[in-house]
Design a protein around this motif. Sequence first.
Motif, PDB file in Angstrom:
ATOM      1  N   ASN A 149     -10.975  49.348  53.630  1.00  0.00           N
ATOM      2  CA  ASN A 149     -11.026  49.883  54.620  1.00  0.00           C
ATOM      3  C   ASN A 149     -11.432  49.687  56.195  1.00  0.00           C
ATOM      4  O   ASN A 149     -11.861  49.765  55.881  1.00  0.00           O
ATOM      5  CB  ASN A 149     -11.387  51.409  53.741  1.00  0.00           C
ATOM      6  CG  ASN A 149     -10.630  52.158  52.419  1.00  0.00           C
ATOM      7  OD1 ASN A 149     -10.033  51.109  51.930  1.00  0.00           O
ATOM      8  ND2 ASN A 149     -11.647  52.545  52.016  1.00  0.00           N
ATOM      9  N   SER A 161      -9.181  56.255  60.652  1.00  0.00           N
ATOM     10  CA  SER A 161      -9.476  55.351  59.247  1.00  0.00           C
ATOM     11  C   SER A 161      -9.652  56.096  58.287  1.00  0.00           C
ATOM     12  O   SER A 161      -9.772  57.751  57.719  1.00  0.00           O
ATOM     13  CB  SER A 161     -11.098  55.477  58.891  1.00  0.00           C
ATOM     14  OG  SER A 161     -11.707  54.262  57.942  1.00  0.00           O
ATOM     15  N   GLN A 163      -8.383  55.665  54.988  1.00  0.00           N
ATOM     16  CA  GLN A 163      -8.937  55.209  53.179  1.00  0.00           C
ATOM     17  C   GLN A 163      -9.792  56.628  53.093  1.00  0.00           C
ATOM     18  O   GLN A 163     -10.253  56.547  51.680  1.00  0.00           O
ATOM     19  CB  GLN A 163      -8.168  54.292  53.002  1.00  0.00           C
ATOM     20  CG  GLN A 163      -7.265  53.412  53.462  1.00  0.00           C
ATOM     21  CD  GLN A 163      -7.036  52.456  54.086  1.00  0.00           C
ATOM     22  OE1 GLN A 163      -7.232  52.421  55.615  1.00  0.00           O
ATOM     23  NE2 GLN A 163      -6.110  51.575  54.604  1.00  0.00           N
ATOM     24  N   SER A 187     -14.270  56.022  50.567  1.00  0.00           N
ATOM     25  CA  SER A 187     -13.311  56.123  49.727  1.00  0.00           C
ATOM     26  C   SER A 187     -13.506  57.160  48.863  1.00  0.00           C
ATOM     27  O   SER A 187     -14.272  58.017  48.664  1.00  0.00           O
ATOM     28  CB  SER A 187     -13.094  54.758  48.908  1.00  0.00           C
ATOM     29  OG  SER A 187     -13.974  54.505  47.700  1.00  0.00           O
TER      30      SER A 187
END
Length: 223
Positions: A149, A161, A163, A187
Amino acid sequence: MFHNYTVRNDFQTITRDLPVAGVLHDYEKFRWGSYEFLIYPTPGHTVGSISLIGHVDGRKVAFTGDLIHSPGKVINLYDLQYQYAMPDGVDFAIFSLTKVRESGVELACPSHGEPMPSPESGIQELIDKLKDWFQFYGWGGPTRLTIDNKPFAVTPHLVCSHQTTSTFYAIISDSGKALFVDYGSASWNYFFEFKDATAAPERIRFVEHTIPELQAHYRHEIR
């Protein structure tokens, strides 16, 4: 009979209460005599695993528990399956191993294995093997490794960002300071496993992420 499809290893569970002398908090310092160690969260072998990182006799040492057994090896693959038939713990282990390697330790001391001088190559060998297994297994659980990621710039002062949990933004000022918006789990795998595969599901363990990538790729803007 009640069968819960969480598969945490409890083979070595202690059957009596043990007195607690103190609590180690993630990212805080622990001092023992003249030595000081960083309590670094390294989930992998278990979701609650830590590594102790500090200097001993002039060398940066990491006491890594069962995160790694020896160069290129873990103590067993079973413990990297948190939920039934899932590769979730492998994702955790790859992330943690990468962060330990990037910390520049000069000696790794596993709980079940010989001390590893100059451990970078042995850690990288294990990361590569676990990545190959993750791609080969390819069933259920996360389909993308958390370590992959990466943030990207939306504008010169806005970095995204997408993810992470949830989509996380960094707003960067001209001074180099940054405001983080929705800085959540690294995540979805990290979010769900800390929520579902732990004894206290109302508590989400915080593990730092993205900051090194922001500093590396936007160092001209972030100090």
